[in-house]
Motif scaffolding. Structure first.
Motif, short mmCIF file in Angstrom:
data_model
loop_
_atom_site.label_atom_id
_atom_site.label_comp_id
_atom_site.label_asym_id
_atom_site.label_seq_id
_atom_site.Cartn_x
_atom_site.Cartn_y
_atom_site.Cartn_z
N PRO C 923 -23.94 -13.77 73.67
CA PRO C 923 -22.80 -12.48 73.67
C PRO C 923 -23.07 -11.49 73.94
CG PRO C 923 -21.84 -13.86 70.89
CD PRO C 923 -23.37 -13.62 71.95
N ALA C 926 -24.49 -8.96 70.45
CA ALA C 926 -24.51 -9.29 69.31
C ALA C 926 -25.56 -8.58 68.57
CB ALA C 926 -25.24 -10.95 69.49
N GLN C 927 -25.35 -8.55 67.46
CA GLN C 927 -26.34 -7.81 67.19
C GLN C 927 -27.45 -8.40 66.51
OE1 GLN C 927 -26.39 -4.44 66.53
NE2 GLN C 927 -24.48 -3.88 67.13
N PRO C 976 -26.83 -13.35 63.94
CA PRO C 976 -26.32 -14.01 63.58
C PRO C 976 -24.51 -13.90 63.41
CG PRO C 976 -27.17 -12.13 61.95
CD PRO C 976 -27.75 -12.33 63.55
N LEU C 977 -23.79 -14.52 64.22
CA LEU C 977 -22.06 -14.32 64.72
C LEU C 977 -21.50 -15.09 64.22
CD1 LEU C 977 -23.85 -15.19 68.64
CD2 LEU C 977 -23.01 -13.90 68.01
N PRO C 978 -20.05 -14.63 64.05
CA PRO C 978 -19.26 -15.30 62.98
C PRO C 978 -19.23 -16.93 63.61
CG PRO C 978 -18.67 -13.94 64.84
CD PRO C 978 -19.64 -14.09 65.23
N SER D 133 -17.63 -5.96 71.11
CA SER D 133 -17.83 -7.16 71.11
C SER D 133 -19.65 -6.37 70.15
CB SER D 133 -18.85 -7.81 71.40
OG SER D 133 -20.35 -8.53 71.09
N ASN D 137 -19.38 -6.58 65.56
CA ASN D 137 -20.52 -7.57 65.16
C ASN D 137 -21.87 -6.75 64.12
OD1 ASN D 137 -21.04 -10.14 66.05
ND2 ASN D 137 -21.21 -8.93 68.17
N ARG D 140 -19.59 -6.43 61.10
CA ARG D 140 -19.54 -7.80 60.23
C ARG D 140 -21.40 -7.77 59.04
NH1 ARG D 140 -16.27 -11.89 62.46
NH2 ARG D 140 -17.04 -13.77 61.01
N LEU D 141 -21.98 -7.47 59.91
CA LEU D 141 -23.05 -7.47 59.30
C LEU D 141 -23.74 -6.40 58.46
CD1 LEU D 141 -25.38 -8.58 62.42
CD2 LEU D 141 -24.47 -9.58 60.51
#
Ligand SMILES: Cc1cc2nc3c(=O)[nH]c(=O)nc-3n(C[C@H](O)[C@H](O)[C@H](O)COP(=O)(O)OP(=O)(O)OC[C@H]3O[C@@H](n4cnc5c(N)ncnc54)[C@H](O)[C@@H]3O)c2cc1C
Ligand SMILES: NC(=O)c1ccc[n+]([C@@H]2O[C@H](COP(=O)([O-])OP(=O)(O)OC[C@H]3O[C@@H](n4cnc5c(N)ncnc54)[C@H](O)[C@@H]3O)[C@@H](O)[C@H]2O)c1
Ligand SMILES: Cc1cc2nc3c(=O)[nH]c(=O)nc-3n(C[C@H](O)[C@H](O)[C@H](O)COP(=O)(O)O)c2cc1C
Ligand SMILES: [Zn+2]
Lengths: 213, 94, 1001, 417
Positions: C923, C926-927, C976-978, D133, D137, D140-141
């Protein structure tokens, strides 16, 4: 040569000619609206303090470039010749009859380029919406912060401002025969659809007649 | 809504203009010669006074000219309008 | 239908020939044209019209105008319902239906009336002191508080009505059409000045409609009619009724709300409300004054009313506000009201005057009517629970406290109160006007103002009619002169009225209760149930500033904004603190003066007009072709063109493949274009772009990057040299306007010596981008005079000629990595060009592609998009574009690149990512982490900026900004994604044709 | 020590007609000298004093406020609380603040009416979706709660929201932080003041600092409208007036003060149970416990200290709100106002040392510092007490601008909140 029939004005999709034909008998409308398609429009730059430039440019457009802010020079009726709107201390908009701009641009470049003038053809960058009738001013007041009182914004005056959420150049023509005011609104091509629909909506309460210009 | 007198077009509503922040900040002629601190001072630091403030405005939806305005930020009173490049009319600042 | 039992047989400004039926809380009644809902309810003997906010006590009609705190109703139902209207301002129309608010299940039986029992537990700010333990309790209580709070209900459907705005300009704006405003407008109008006079009521006249005063020898209301006739004949005076000036903003910008159809009932054609934005050279504030109440125990019972309002009901609406009245006053105006009541058939049992002596004229009014006057007395309590049944009075001492002496109860059902007058200073204060304190009248009056504005008449603390008229007349003359009007006009004399000799008022805002705890029933703010006890409590607890008292008790925060309560409140506070009233000060007066409909504020800027939609000259072709659109700024751009049952991915795949295998065509008209002319253009380009421009030949193009002075990428695009001193710059679609004004700013403010002129030509040109192996063949078919081979028109060159007979500029620039021709034609020919391309290209399989495919194609090549790979924190070097950063010259932002942090080696850098699973598309957003952990927190080293499935590469591809990314090429990283974690390899950010052979082909 | 607040004390006082309540804070005259002077009695200044006393045992403190407590931005903000920021540095400090908020009512013994009803950020175009998004992300991290919602999920939470695809700004999705919400802004100031006062802090209102006294590059005290006050350490926490105070101390700052406006509707029965924000249409809305719809927008474009703004900003804000909530059309604006927000070039605050020794500054919270109030006070107290920043605020130093180490939260603060 590209055939004129291939052209599309900014508001071509609205079928204004047909609407104008249908509206022909509509006499009680407070507001008349039409598109002046394909106006010639040239953006002219130069230094009004440079006499050589002023002479050259004025000679070409057949009138003295206006230097008083918010005024115009030249012809109200474009068939008679170009009209020159003051846009900024170093900038004018030359409006011509459709098709006359190309030759004029050439002449202008020839005359003024040597003395610091520059010309850009912006005929397609804006279209012109004609707004007239007894309630024309009321409609403009709904979206334009300028003082449009008939004694303040007089025939031949022009101004750049906002109309609703569109940037416009407003020009007041000679009054109609019945004494009502008439305006030409130069609006950027991609905003034209928005502005037209907005104008029709805002003018709704006065009755709108679509006219052929 | 402020009423701002464009030096060319005359008094117009604030919505026709955009504010460009503090006036009279000149770009250093030799940026490479500056320390990081001096560069940051040019780039970021602002006087931001409460009171008369010389600031730049542009007539975005009019003649598109930039000009300076001296405005009291505590009252919104406009004290002067003057051309770019001209000194501050009240003699304050640089 | 029931008879209007409180209606007078004659008089008033109602039209008895036009009966109107209406309903309130489901019961049907009748009123007359000219009634307000309040007067009509009163005519029908309805006294209880609402419940208070917190304690749910019964409330009755308290005033006759904008200041009403009590009679709050819900008007109509369904999509046209409006909550929280003041019945005193709702004009009656036939079929009107209204309901009380804040009572459930009904006004008579309201469950939350139980709050009244708990009132001792609910002093000001009680919620700050409790519900803290146990912790979850608060959550439940909050829900209960929320449900109990609020007044009326919002409609649940979109509003069927329309609204609009009007900009107006005038020399003199007169706010208020009472005697003062009328005199001002008459005077100013006669000079020829452009005048606008606005009044919130349905007709001009102000107090003259409510009382029986005379002007120029005739009844006030008749004089008003004559004045209005003069306006009708004057083109330069514009009268606006039902129009409230609600905000006085900077530089005399005054906002008015005109209610055009509300009085006609719902569903009437036309604009419901209009917002007038008036820029006035001068303003005359003639908004009058409010009568103020006096606070005493149980002063909220239905039947307690402002004295002038009681008189207004009699005189204007021909209604008896009660059967038997007591008038409680501290000034002479109570006597006039008593006289009006008595003459209108409401016997006045007594005038309770806090003063030992009234003015002679006033005293005479009582004497002729044989009304008992109790001098030096005050009302200390009210009898009756559901409505007023009597007034307890007692002697006042010198300090203004009731002594309990000579206590007696006077039976009445109407208690008319006059505590003096407060000039309506709201507009004066909105933009910095100061207040002075008039100690004679114990009221605030307008003081200095930074605006070209002056108050007159009652609004300026001038209460006598004759003086009001003079004051207005004078203000009108001065305003016109100050507006620059030279003519004096027909000056004539000011309209005249009889002068009388009033006695001073007695300063009395509050009669402390004789009972301990009685102050808890002495209401200051009737709508929010703020009592005298609350104010004392606040002060006692240290909330001493008037602003703290307001916020702690909610005094003045209800829908009436404290019009009848603020001054009383601060007077009480002044007493508690032992500080003079002016030192205590007022809270801030803020717009709007009375509430303004959101619809009117938004005007026409809703729905389709919320923001202009910009469309390219080819837009309607795209629509016809079934394109899905993407919003880019205000532009609608084709996103992709799905065929019959194609999914988005399928359509995009097809478009991407066509662009590389046959011909793709993109509508690129939205790209910003700036025509640049002037001898110093090269110098200018060198300063605004990071790369150098000295060597660009005529007819050639170059890609450029622009940074802000902070060194961060700001925009990018290709610039072409059209002539010796003539260039055409392109910018991103979204950045066009921003870049144009940014360049103009530098030119005008920093480099005025440069001979450079910029003209936006974005809209002059329509542009179609052809790409793919078949592009040249199609160009060849359509053009006779253009050089097309790579020698004559190589990559990054431009030629002028005709395409499909249309004069065009053709650029060999590419955002896809394929051979491309970007064809620019005058916008009027945009559609013609497009049609020609589609027709001639059909045999080659020409495929229009949208922005999604464009993004994929450029990502395959690792080309960035400003605003996607960049976010204001990314430098050219971060993107690996060092080669575009000139070492030799200065440019905007250059110095910032060498700052210690910006020059760091381990900044985030642009890289490519290939997921282990080729079909997995990361996505965007995304990190990325180097070392995944089972649970957050995790150290992030970057993020995915672009990510697609690439049909040409046959797998997913992604671009990312990753810390020290270039040195990580070859390493594995994780997203790392949900619910999952995706592994990817760091690669060079080019996925297709890395040598670039196709581009030049 | 002030008596504790509870339902019991409320009942007890009811019997005494509420005549027995003590002052929430004293009203002392300023002493001649304090160990620490905190300039500015907004939430941040009061929190600084409170945590200095509570966490660092420093009680010889005066909070000097030129007007009334909380009368600055603390008393005029739209009260949105959340910690869903993009960059690690921001996440650290805002999350610290949110955690402190979660226990603040109990800690202060003052109900600040924290309402964790969730904060929704809407996406109206593909770019917004991408940004959301990325943000979710990252959040959350960082160990903070955040989730992406579809338009339908949003509609289920906020039934009155217009998610029609034909809207000018269709709702394509959004993000939600469930722990986000609102709190009663005045109560935060009052609760902190009361608790700080209970620990011995002198709160001095109606006292304006007019000069900052220095000797040899070191701060020695302040000049005020109520006389000179000497101090070993001084902290400036004056939000919109930061530049004015910095000028007194002889330095300039990368801060500009702008009007920021907000407005409330008349109170109505509950229709909106979450906080809804949209950066693209420039508006954010919530409904207060009293029933008003509280709405705010972006800043006015020019510098200003007037606490007022221009009407067009309001018109835009309302039009934007109606795009999201068409049913607002017939509701009415009851009051509008403005604050003075101090905006940094990177939309992140400055918390740390100044060029003057022992003079510290905490400012630049711009349009979004209410949510940070306890966290900001907590780290600033540490900074003043130790003379060095806490790791949570070290990145927010004034010298980050010279180094170019900006913490660019424009995305997050594109509109105010
Ligand atoms: C309309 C609006 C909406 C907002 N919405 C939100 C939101 O939803 N969520 C959010 O998190 N944030 C929001 N904010 C921002 C937030 O309000 C501020 O960041 C925060 O309240 C700042 O708190 P403070 O204590 O630093 O400043 P303030 O509360 O402004 O306190 C500073 C104090 O310093 C005093 N002072 C100034 N000069 C002197 C002097 N010379 N001497 C003594 N005292 C002085 C002032 O009087 C003032 O009381 C909003 C702001 C506004 C204006
Ligand atoms: N006897 C007394 O002590 C006493 C006291 C006060 C007033 N009065 C009488 O009241 C009258 C005062 O005359 P005046 O003309 O100054 O006031 P007014 O009250 O007669 O008229 C003010 C008008 O302004 C309108 N208005 C108020 N705010 C407005 C706004 N924001 N927008 C639009 N309209 C608004 C009101 O509806 C009203 O019609 C005189 O007749 C005077 O004798 C008497
Ligand atoms: C969250 C919030 C809710 C508010 N609710 C109300 C309200 O119900 N009634 C009201 O009159 N003002 C309300 N206000 C506005 C305040 O009255 C006031 O205008 C604001 O705090 C700014 O102060 P000032 O107007 O005194 O300068 C509210 C303000 C905020 C921040
Ligand atoms: Zn101008």
């Amino acid at each position: 040569m590209a055939e004129p029939y291939q052209r599309q004005s900014a508001l071509a999709h609205l079928g204004l000619a047909a609407r104008a034909a249908a509206d022909r008998e509509k006499s009680d409308a407070g507001v008349q609206l039409g598109e002046r398609a394909f106006p010639g429009q040239l953006n002219l730059r130069g230094d009004p303090g440079n006499e050589e430039f002023m002479d050259a440019a004025s000679g070409t457009v057949d009138c003295v470039l206006p230097t008083v802010p918010n005024t115009s020079a030249g012809e109200d009726d474009l068939e008679e010749g170009p009209r020159v709107l003051w846009l900024a201390p170093v900038e004018w908009l030359i409006v011509t009859a459709a098709g006359a701009e190309e030759a004029l641009a050439g002449e202008l470049v020839a005359a003024a380029a040597g003395c610091g003038g520059s010309v850009t053809d912006v005929s397609d960058a804006r279209t012109v919406i004609v707004l007239q009738g007894p309630n024309a001013r009321d409609v403009l007041m709904k979206g334009c912060p300028l003082d449009l009182h008939p004694d303040v914004f007089r025939p031949g005056h022009c101004a750049q401002s906002l109309l609703a959420r569109a940037a416009v150049i407003l020009y007041r023509r000679a009054d109609e025969a019945d004494g009502s005011a008439s305006f030409e609104i130069h609006v950027t091509r991609s905003f034209a659809d928005y502005l037209w629909v907005w104008l029709e909506d805002a003018a709704g309460e006065y009755g709108v007649q679509v006219i052929e210009v | 809504m402020l009423l701002i007198t464009c030096p060319w077009c005359g008094p117009r509503d604030e919505i026709e203009f955009s504010c460009g922040g503090e006036a009279h900040i000149t770009r250093p002629s030799e940026p490479e010669a500056l320390t990081d601190e001096a560069w940051a001072d040019y780039l970021f630091n602002r006087t931001n006074p409460k009171g008369p403030h010389a600031e730049r405005w542009v007539h975005t939806h009019g003649c598109r000219r930039w000009f300076n305005v001296l405005r009291n930020t505590a009252t919104n009173e406009i004290l002067a309008v003057y051309e770019m490049g001209k000194p501050r009319p009240d003699g304050e600042g640089s | 239908m029931r008879p209007q039992r409180m209606r007078l047989a004659s008089g008033g400004r109602i039209d008895r020939t036009r009966p109107l039926s209406f309903s309130f809380d489901g019961t049907r009644y009748q009123g007359f044209a000219g009634d307000t809902l309040a007067s009509a309810l009163m005519a029908n003997g309805v006294r209880r019209v609402g419940r208070s906010f917190k304690l749910h006590r019964f409330r009755g009609i308290f005033s006759a105008g904008a200041e009403e705190p009590n009679a709050i109703v819900q008007l109509e139902s369904g999509p046209r319902t409006v909550p929280n209207l003041r019945a005193t301002q709702v004009e009656l129309y036939d079929g009107l239906s209204a309901a009380s608010v804040n009572a459930w299940p009904s006004l008579a039986v309201d469950f939350l009336a139980i709050n009244s029992l708990f009132a001792p537990l609910l002093p000001a700010g009680f919620y700050y002191k409790t519900f803290m333990w146990p912790k979850p309790l608060w959550h439940a209580c909050e829900g209960m508080i929320r449900r109990a709070a609020g007044l009326g209900r919002a409609p649940m459907d979109p509003d069927p009505d329309t609204y609009d705005h009007l900009h107006a300009h005038c020399d003199v704006l007169v706010v208020g059409g009472g005697p003062t405003g009328l005199a001002a407008a008459l005077r100013a109008g006669r000079t020829g000045a452009r005048v606008i006079i606005a009044d919130e009521q349905n007709e001009l006249g102000g107090q003259l409609l409510n009382n029986r005063q005379q002007v120029d020898g005739s009844l006030g209301a008749d004089w008003v009619a004559t004045a209005c006739e003069e306006f009708v004949g004057t083109a330069n005076v514009r009268v606006l009724t039902r129009t409230t000036a609600f905000g006085h903003y900077e530089h005399n910008h005054v906002a008015l709300l005109e209610r055009r159809t509300d009085h006609l009932g719902p569903g009437v054609d036309g604009v419901r409300q209009r917002l007038w934005k008036v820029r006035a050279k001068q303003v005359v504030l003639a908004a009058g004054a409010y009568e103020r109440p006096i606070v005493f125990r149980n002063n909220d019972r239905p039947g307690v009313m402002l004295a002038s309002a009681a008189a207004a009901y009699v005189n204007r609406y021909a209604v008896r506000p009660g059967q038997r009245a007591v008038v409680f006053t501290n000034n002479d105006s109570g006597y006039a009201a008593a006289a009006d009541l008595a003459d209108g058939g409401v016997p006045v049992a007594a005038i309770v005057d806090a003063r030992l002596e009234a003015g002679d004229d006033a005293a005479a009014l009582a004497a002729v009517r044989d009304i008992e006057v109790l001098n030096g007395f005050a009302v200390v309590d009210v009898k009756g629970r559901r409505q007023v049944a009597g007034a307890d009075v007692s002697i006042l001492n010198d300090e203004g406290a009731a002594t309990g002496g000579s206590a007696r109860t006077i039976g009445c059902d109407l208690l008319a109160v006059s505590g003096g007058w407060n000039p309506c200073v709201h507009l004066h204060c909105h933009s910095g006007g100061k207040l002075d304190f008039d100690s004679d009248w114990a009221c605030f009056v307008p003081g200095r103002t930074p605006l070209a504005s002056r108050a007159a008449g009652a609004a300026a603390g001038v209460f006598e009619l004759a003086a009001c008229l003079e004051s207005g007349f004078e203000a009108g003359a001065r305003a016109a002169r100050a507006a620059g009007i030279k003519r004096r006009g027909r000056a004539r004399k000011a309209p005249a009225a009889e002068r009388n000799s009033p006695a001073p008022a007695r300063r009395l805002f509050h009669v402390p209760s004789l009972k301990r705890g009685g102050e808890a029933k002495a209401f200051v703010d009737l709508q929010y149930d703020v009592t005298a006890a609350d104010i004392s409590l606040a002060a006692r607890e240290g909330y001493e500033s008037v602003e703290h008292v307001k916020r702690y008790t909610t005094l003045g925060m209800a829908t009436d904004q404290g019009k009848t309560s603020n001054v009383a409140g601060l007077a009480i506070l002044s007493g508690v603190l032992g500080r003079p009233i002016p030192e205590v000060g007022t809270t801030t007066f803020r717009p709007p003066y009375t509430a303004v409909t959101y619809g009117a504020l938004a005007g026409r800027d809703v729905g389709d007009f919320a923001d202009p939609v910009r469309k390219t000259p080819m837009h309607h072709w795209h629509v016809a072709a079934g394109a899905k659109f993407e919003d880019v700024g205000q532009w609608k751009r084709p996103w992709y063109y799905p065929r019959a049952d194609e999914s988005m991915q399928e359509a995009v795949n097809r478009e991407c493949l066509a662009a590389r295998n046959t011909i793709g065509v993109l509508d690129a008209s939205t790209l910003g274009k700036i025509d640049i002319q002037g001898r110093d253009t090269v110098t200018f380009l060198n300063r605004v772009y990071t790369n150098t421009w000295d060597s660009l030949a005529v007819g050639r193009s170059r890609y450029g990057l622009m940074c802000g002075e902070d060194g961060m990428i700001f925009d990018d695009g290709v610039t072409t040299r059209l002539g010796d001193h003539h260039y055409l710059m392109t910018t991103t679609s979204g950045g066009a306007a921003r870049v144009m004004s940014w360049l103009e700013e530098w030119l005008q403010t920093e480099w005025p010596e440069l001979d450079v002129r910029l003209t936006s030509v974005t809209e002059q040109w329509a542009s179609a981008g052809l790409c793919g192996p078949g592009a040249r063949r199609l160009m060849d078919d359509l053009s006779e005079d253009l050089p097309l081979d790579s020698e004559a028109l190589p990559f990054m060159a431009m030629a002028e000629g005709r395409v499909a007979e249309i004069p065009a500029r053709v650029f060999r620039i590419s955002f896809s990595g394929e051979v491309s021709f970007e064809i620019n034609v005058a916008a009027r020919y945009g559609m013609a060009l497009w049609n020609a391309l589609m027709t001639a290209g059909e045999k080659y399989g020409i495929t229009p592609y949208g922005t999604e495919a464009m993004h994929v194609l450029r990502a395959e090549k690792g080309y960035i998009i400003a605003g996607q790979e960049t976010d204001g924190t990314v430098t050219p070097i971060d993107l690996g574009l060092e080669r575009m950063v000139s070492k030799k010259k200065d440019f905007i932002g250059k110095r910032s690149l060498s700052r210690s942090d910006t020059a760091r080696e381990d900044r985030k850098q642009l890289v490519g990512l290939l997921t282990e699973d080729e079909s997995e598309v990361l996505p965007e957003g995304a990190q990325i982490v180097a070392e995944p952990r089972p649970m957050p927190p995790m150290e992030m080293i970057g993020h995915v900026t672009s990510s697609y499935y690439s049909a040409n590469v046959g797998r997913s591809i992604a671009l990312a900004l990753i810390r020290s990314g270039r040195s990580r090429v070859g390493e594995y990283v994780f997203a790392p994604l949900p619910g999952k974690r995706v592994m990817a390899r760091v690669v060079e950010p080019v996925f297709f044709d890395p040598e670039g052979g196709r581009l030049h082909g | 020590m002030a008596a504790r607040y509870s339902i019991v004390s409320l009942v007890r006082n009811a019997f005494g007609y509420h005549e027995g309540w003590q002052r929430a804070w004293r009203s002392p005259d300023p002493k001649e000298r304090y160990h620490v002077v905190v300039i500015g009695g907004g939430g941040h200044g009061l929190a600084t004093a409170y945590y200095l006393a509570k966490e660092h045992g420093v009680t010889d403190i005066a909070v000097i406020e030129r007007g009334w407590l909380g009368g600055g931005n603390t008393g005029r903000n739209t009260t949105i609380i959340r910690s869903n920021y993009l960059w690690d540095e921001s996440a650290g400090i805002y999350e610290k603040a949110l955690q402190l908020y979660e226990g603040l009512s109990q800690d202060l013994n003052f109900n600040i009416m924290l309402s964790q009803r969730g904060v929704l950020n809407l996406a109206h175009n593909l770019h917004d979706l991408r940004e959301i998004s990325r943000r979710v992300n990252a959040i959350r991290l960082n160990g903070i709660d955040s989730e992406v919602l579809s338009a339908e999920e949003i509609k289920a939470m906020v039934p009155i929201l217009n998610i029609s695809p034909g809207a000018r700004y269709p709702v394509l999705g959004g993000s939600l932080q469930r722990r986000g919400g609102v709190a009663r802004h005045d109560a935060v100031a009052w609760g902190l003041a009361r608790a700080a006062d209970a620990r011995g802090v002198d709160i001095v209102q109606n006292c304006e600092v007019t000069d900052i006294l220095r000797e040899g590059g070191r701060v020695t005290g302040v000049e005020t409208t109520r006389g000179t006050i000497m101090a070993d350490k001084v902290g400036i926490v004056v939000a919109g007036h930061s530049s004015v105070l910095a000028a007194m101390a002889g330095f300039r700052m990368p801060v500009e003060s702008h009007p920021l406006q907000a407005l409330v509707s008349e109170p109505i029965k509950p229709i909106l149970d979450t906080v809804v924000m949209s950066g693209t249409v420039h508006v954010y809305v919530s409904q207060s416990d009293r029933g008003e719809l509280v709405m705010g927008a972006g800043i006015d474009g020019h510098n200003g200290y007037t606490q007022r703004g221009s009407l067009p900003v309001i018109e835009h804000m309302v039009a934007a709100a109606m795009e999201l909530f068409p049913i607002f059309s017939r509701l009415r604006m009851m009051r509008q106002w403005g604050g003075i927000v101090d905006v940094c070039p990177d939309a992140s605050p400055i918390i740390g040392k100044t060029p003057v020794e022992n003079l510290f500054i905490n400012c630049g919270w711009g349009t979004g510092g209410f949510k940070a109030t306890p966290g900001s006070g907590w780290v600033f107290a540490h900074t003043i007490a130790r003379g060095e920043p806490h790791p949570l605020n070290a990145p927010f130093s004034l010298d980050r601008f010279a180094a170019g180490k900006l913490i660019d939260e424009h995305g997050a603060a594109g509109v105010a909140h």
